[in-house]
Write a protein that holds these residues in place. Structure first.
Motif, mmCIF file in Angstrom:
data_model
loop_
_atom_site.group_PDB
_atom_site.id
_atom_site.type_symbol
_atom_site.label_atom_id
_atom_site.label_comp_id
_atom_site.label_asym_id
_atom_site.label_seq_id
_atom_site.Cartn_x
_atom_site.Cartn_y
_atom_site.Cartn_z
ATOM 1 N N VAL A 173 0.834 -1.206 0.000
ATOM 2 C CA VAL A 173 0.000 0.000 0.000
ATOM 3 C C VAL A 173 0.868 1.255 0.000
ATOM 4 C CG1 VAL A 173 -1.691 1.325 1.318
ATOM 5 C CG2 VAL A 173 -1.952 -1.152 1.089
ATOM 6 N N SER A 174 1.948 1.234 0.760
ATOM 7 C CA SER A 174 2.853 2.388 0.806
ATOM 8 C C SER A 174 3.528 2.616 -0.542
ATOM 9 C CB SER A 174 3.917 2.181 1.884
ATOM 10 O OG SER A 174 3.337 2.064 3.163
ATOM 11 N N LEU A 175 3.914 1.523 -1.211
ATOM 12 C CA LEU A 175 4.536 1.657 -2.528
ATOM 13 C C LEU A 175 3.568 2.244 -3.543
ATOM 14 C CD1 LEU A 175 6.650 -1.603 -2.847
ATOM 15 C CD2 LEU A 175 7.513 0.728 -2.878
ATOM 16 N N VAL A 176 2.301 1.861 -3.440
ATOM 17 C CA VAL A 176 1.306 2.372 -4.377
ATOM 18 C C VAL A 176 0.970 3.836 -4.075
ATOM 19 C CG1 VAL A 176 -1.082 2.147 -5.166
ATOM 20 C CG2 VAL A 176 0.330 0.096 -4.843
ATOM 21 N N SER A 177 0.812 4.159 -2.786
ATOM 22 C CA SER A 177 0.374 5.502 -2.402
ATOM 23 C C SER A 177 1.528 6.502 -2.315
ATOM 24 C CB SER A 177 -0.345 5.439 -1.046
ATOM 25 O OG SER A 177 -1.436 4.537 -1.083
#
Length: 240
Positions: free
Chosen positions: A211-215
């Motif tokens: 999620v952090s990589l996407v956001s």
């Protein structure tokens, strides 16, 4: 080999994935030449993912071959040695008075990546030369080399690297290249293990990471790079 001999389709799948990785690296170079910085970075990250996938597929399909190993090595040299160097040069050095420094960093990065991959090819043929030992890699692997070398670009995208420190930046990139050809033991994720009781925490951590990589891709990669660099002294002591 006679014309009647056939090759099973499953034997071609890993090599096809490797070719896609080469295409991703080439597209990254095009994006960087066109000034599309984030797109160029995404294609390098795609190449990192495909590099991991082709090896997994080769083992899963039992289709590893010398041809596939050589093709994968050539793809790694371009995707993790040349494409990141071109991106760094075009983004941070070209058109400035420090272009020669940037070109030096680009050359050292590419040469170190080539030397590491040459050592890897030699390790396949000779049992006395190895890049893996007791769950550790010897030196920084090529995909990690690319991600570490691109740290100045990640900082630039976050506005943290706007301070002009070309000499420090060049020294950092050259230092990262030297880590790839060093004999420093580095942790190997593929050989890592956890206790069964810690499995839920690992799953939650993986979800948070994705999620952090996407956001927030660039801050996440900055933190990941810092943690990886911080793990080098720990892995060195652990290997002892």
């Amino acid at each position: 080999m006679t014309g009647a001999q056939r090759i099973k389709i499953r034997h071609l799948v890993p090599s096809i994935v490797t070719v896609f990785a080469i295409c991703a690296g080439l597209t990254s170079v095009r994006m960087s030449l066109e000034g599309r910085l984030e797109a160029s970075l995404y294609f390098i990250l795609l190449a990192v993912f495909l590099d991991a996938a082709d090896g997994k597929l080769a083992r899963f399909l039992d289709s590893a071959s010398p041809f596939g190993a050589e093709l994968d090595s050539l793809a790694d040299f371009f995707n993790f040695g040349i494409a990141p160097g071109i991106l760094l040069f075009n983004t941070l050095y070209i058109g400035t008075e420090h272009a020669n420094l940037g070109w030096l960093a680009t050359l050292v990065l590419a040469v170190c990546c080539a030397l590491r991959l040459a050592r890897f090819n030699l390790s396949i043929q000779r049992p006395d030369v190895t890049l893996k030992k007791d769950g550790f890699f010897v030196g920084v692997p090529a995909p990690a080399l690319a991600c570490l070398a691109l740290m100045p670009v990640f900082l630039h995208l976050n506005g943290w690297g706007d301070t002009d420190l070309p000499v420090a930046r060049t020294i950092y990139i050259i230092g990262v290249g030297l880590l790839a050809v060093s004999t420093i033991p580095t942790y190997s994720i593929k050989h890592a293990s956890i206790k069964r009781a810690h499995l839920p925490f690992a799953v939650v951590g993986a979800v948070v990471l994705v999620v952090s990589l996407v956001s927030y891709p660039w801050p996440t990669l900055i933190v990941a790079n810092i943690m990886y660099l911080g793990s080098l002294p720990v892995s060195y002591l652990a290997s002892k």
